[in-house]
Design an enzyme around this catalytic site. Sequence first.
Site, short mmCIF file in Angstrom:
data_model
loop_
_atom_site.label_atom_id
_atom_site.label_comp_id
_atom_site.label_asym_id
_atom_site.label_seq_id
_atom_site.Cartn_x
_atom_site.Cartn_y
_atom_site.Cartn_z
N GLY A 103 0.83 -1.21 0.00
CA GLY A 103 0.00 0.00 0.00
C GLY A 103 0.86 1.25 0.00
N THR B 113 1.72 3.23 -2.17
CA THR B 113 1.36 4.36 -3.04
C THR B 113 0.22 5.17 -2.46
OG1 THR B 113 -0.23 3.01 -4.25
CG2 THR B 113 2.01 3.05 -5.12
N VAL C 40 -2.17 7.26 0.64
CA VAL C 40 -2.04 8.54 1.36
C VAL C 40 -0.95 8.44 2.43
CG1 VAL C 40 -3.24 10.15 2.92
CG2 VAL C 40 -4.45 9.14 0.98
N ILE C 41 -1.05 7.45 3.31
CA ILE C 41 -0.04 7.34 4.37
C ILE C 41 1.12 6.45 3.92
CG2 ILE C 41 -1.15 5.44 5.66
CD1 ILE C 41 0.70 8.49 7.19
N GLY C 42 0.82 5.47 3.02
CA GLY C 42 1.88 4.55 2.57
C GLY C 42 3.08 5.29 2.00
N LYS D 138 -10.70 -3.35 11.32
CA LYS D 138 -9.42 -3.32 12.04
C LYS D 138 -9.50 -4.22 13.28
CE LYS D 138 -7.70 1.11 10.33
NZ LYS D 138 -7.28 2.49 10.59
N ARG E 119 -7.09 -7.36 14.36
CA ARG E 119 -6.49 -7.52 15.69
C ARG E 119 -6.89 -8.86 16.31
NH1 ARG E 119 -6.08 -2.13 19.44
NH2 ARG E 119 -5.26 -0.69 17.87
N1 NAP Z 1 -5.66 9.04 11.01
C1 NAP Z 1 -6.21 9.52 9.92
O1 NAP Z 1 -6.68 10.67 9.89
C2 NAP Z 1 -6.20 8.68 8.69
C3 NAP Z 1 -6.50 9.24 7.45
C4 NAP Z 1 -6.43 8.42 6.32
C5 NAP Z 1 -6.12 7.08 6.46
N2 NAP Z 1 -5.85 6.57 7.69
C6 NAP Z 1 -5.52 5.13 7.84
O2 NAP Z 1 -4.34 4.85 7.11
C7 NAP Z 1 -4.44 3.55 6.52
C8 NAP Z 1 -4.19 3.65 5.02
O3 NAP Z 1 -5.18 4.50 4.47
P1 NAP Z 1 -4.88 5.39 3.18
O4 NAP Z 1 -5.95 6.43 3.13
O5 NAP Z 1 -3.44 5.77 3.17
O6 NAP Z 1 -5.13 4.33 2.07
P2 NAP Z 1 -5.43 4.56 0.50
O7 NAP Z 1 -4.61 5.69 0.01
O8 NAP Z 1 -6.91 4.60 0.30
O9 NAP Z 1 -4.92 3.18 -0.09
C9 NAP Z 1 -3.64 2.68 0.23
C10 NAP Z 1 -3.28 1.55 -0.70
O10 NAP Z 1 -4.05 0.40 -0.39
C11 NAP Z 1 -4.01 -0.43 -1.51
N3 NAP Z 1 -5.34 -1.00 -1.83
C12 NAP Z 1 -5.52 -2.08 -2.54
N4 NAP Z 1 -6.79 -2.43 -2.66
C13 NAP Z 1 -7.48 -1.53 -2.06
C14 NAP Z 1 -8.87 -1.33 -1.87
N5 NAP Z 1 -9.78 -2.19 -2.33
N6 NAP Z 1 -9.24 -0.25 -1.20
C15 NAP Z 1 -8.34 0.59 -0.73
N7 NAP Z 1 -7.01 0.45 -0.88
C16 NAP Z 1 -6.58 -0.61 -1.53
C17 NAP Z 1 -3.52 0.39 -2.67
O11 NAP Z 1 -2.18 0.02 -2.86
P3 NAP Z 1 -1.58 -0.46 -4.27
O12 NAP Z 1 -2.28 0.31 -5.32
O13 NAP Z 1 -0.15 -0.13 -4.13
O14 NAP Z 1 -1.86 -1.93 -4.31
C18 NAP Z 1 -3.57 1.79 -2.16
O15 NAP Z 1 -2.60 2.64 -2.69
C19 NAP Z 1 -5.81 3.01 6.87
O16 NAP Z 1 -5.69 2.13 7.97
C20 NAP Z 1 -6.61 4.24 7.26
O17 NAP Z 1 -7.61 3.97 8.21
C21 NAP Z 1 -5.87 7.33 8.78
#
Ligand code: NAP
Length: 308
Positions: free
Chosen positions: A11, A13, A15-17, A115, A119
Amino acid sequence: MSLSKRILVIGATGVIGKVLLDALLNAKDEFETIGIFTSPATVESKNDMIESFKARGPDFDTIVSAVGRFAIDKQVDLIKLAEQSPSIVRFIPSEYGTDIAFDTSSATEKPHQKKLKVRNYLEKSGEVNRLKYTYLVSGPFADLYAGFFEAEPRAGHFDTIKYEAILAGDAGDASGGGPVGMTTVADVGRALVGVLRHPEASDNKAVRVHSYVCTPKEMLAEYERQTGKKWKVSYTSMEELKKIEEDAWAAEHPVSAIFTLRRIWAEGKTLYEKTENEAIGLTKTDTLEMVVQANIQTPQSAFQSGKL
Ligand SMILES: NC(=O)c1ccc[n+]([C@@H]2O[C@H](COP(=O)([O-])OP(=O)(O)OC[C@H]3O[C@@H](n4cnc5c(N)ncnc54)[C@H](OP(=O)(O)O)[C@@H]3O)[C@@H](O)[C@H]2O)c1
């Protein structure tokens, strides 16, 4: 206690990855290998991914997962596979957010369910005996919290163009509008490196971190100070916030979870007795002043896609 030296980010690519990967690369001298797994199709197409993961698995000792909210439960398959791969000693599941075990009410919150399932698999299924894990709990991303929320400004909104804010929670009384503990995305990246450096403080537990704690009013005051303007401000009471949340779920709004999380934050459920900042060496953190300054320069959407 084995140290993490060969890291695979899934992941990367997202937002946080991408921030996590950046933090790992900034500390790359401490690691032997940093790899990413990215599938054009996403984790949903898990067969491809798992095959590929199998092929690469022996190269790595630690999996850092940053998969998006809709793919959280797919991690169970990854954990299963990681447990069977002798080289892999540590799995960091995708958390980076609200404490999903803050109190008894957490167990029934809709956005926490996937989540919690992960866990539960790690801790109670009896299937995971070898792998170590850490839940990196950061509260809201401070950069996003300080942003505008076009889709539903009443859930919390800071508009640096119009100098307008809507503060989520009553006007600072005990039922809402109180302090929120939050972490910038850059500090989440630093915290991940801290977790990997300090397995003695991180293995098999939740590690809670904050950049800072502030009230929505304090954030507004910082915006007013830096812009030199009096902002137009209104409040969304806790009662209204709950109604907005209920309506969002009823209408199957694609980001209903965000509304629930905003209510949880306004209820004070990001305030821990103590954080693990020090235990993992996160001694210098970003500040409210820095976040506000950055948002004035480049306005941020309060929701990560930038579309809402
Ligand atoms: N604390 C906060 O305010 C906050 C805000 C946002 C997110 N978060 C947390 O951070 C974590 C990552 O969230 P994010 O927003 O960074 O993720 P995201 O950008 O939505 O997705 C991260 C990666 O997950 C992979 N992915 C594959 N299949 C997917 C699917 N069906 N749906 C979504 N993603 C898929 C993709 O990777 P590839 O394309 O490389 O395979 C995508 O780039 C989560 O646990 C979220 O709850 C927290």
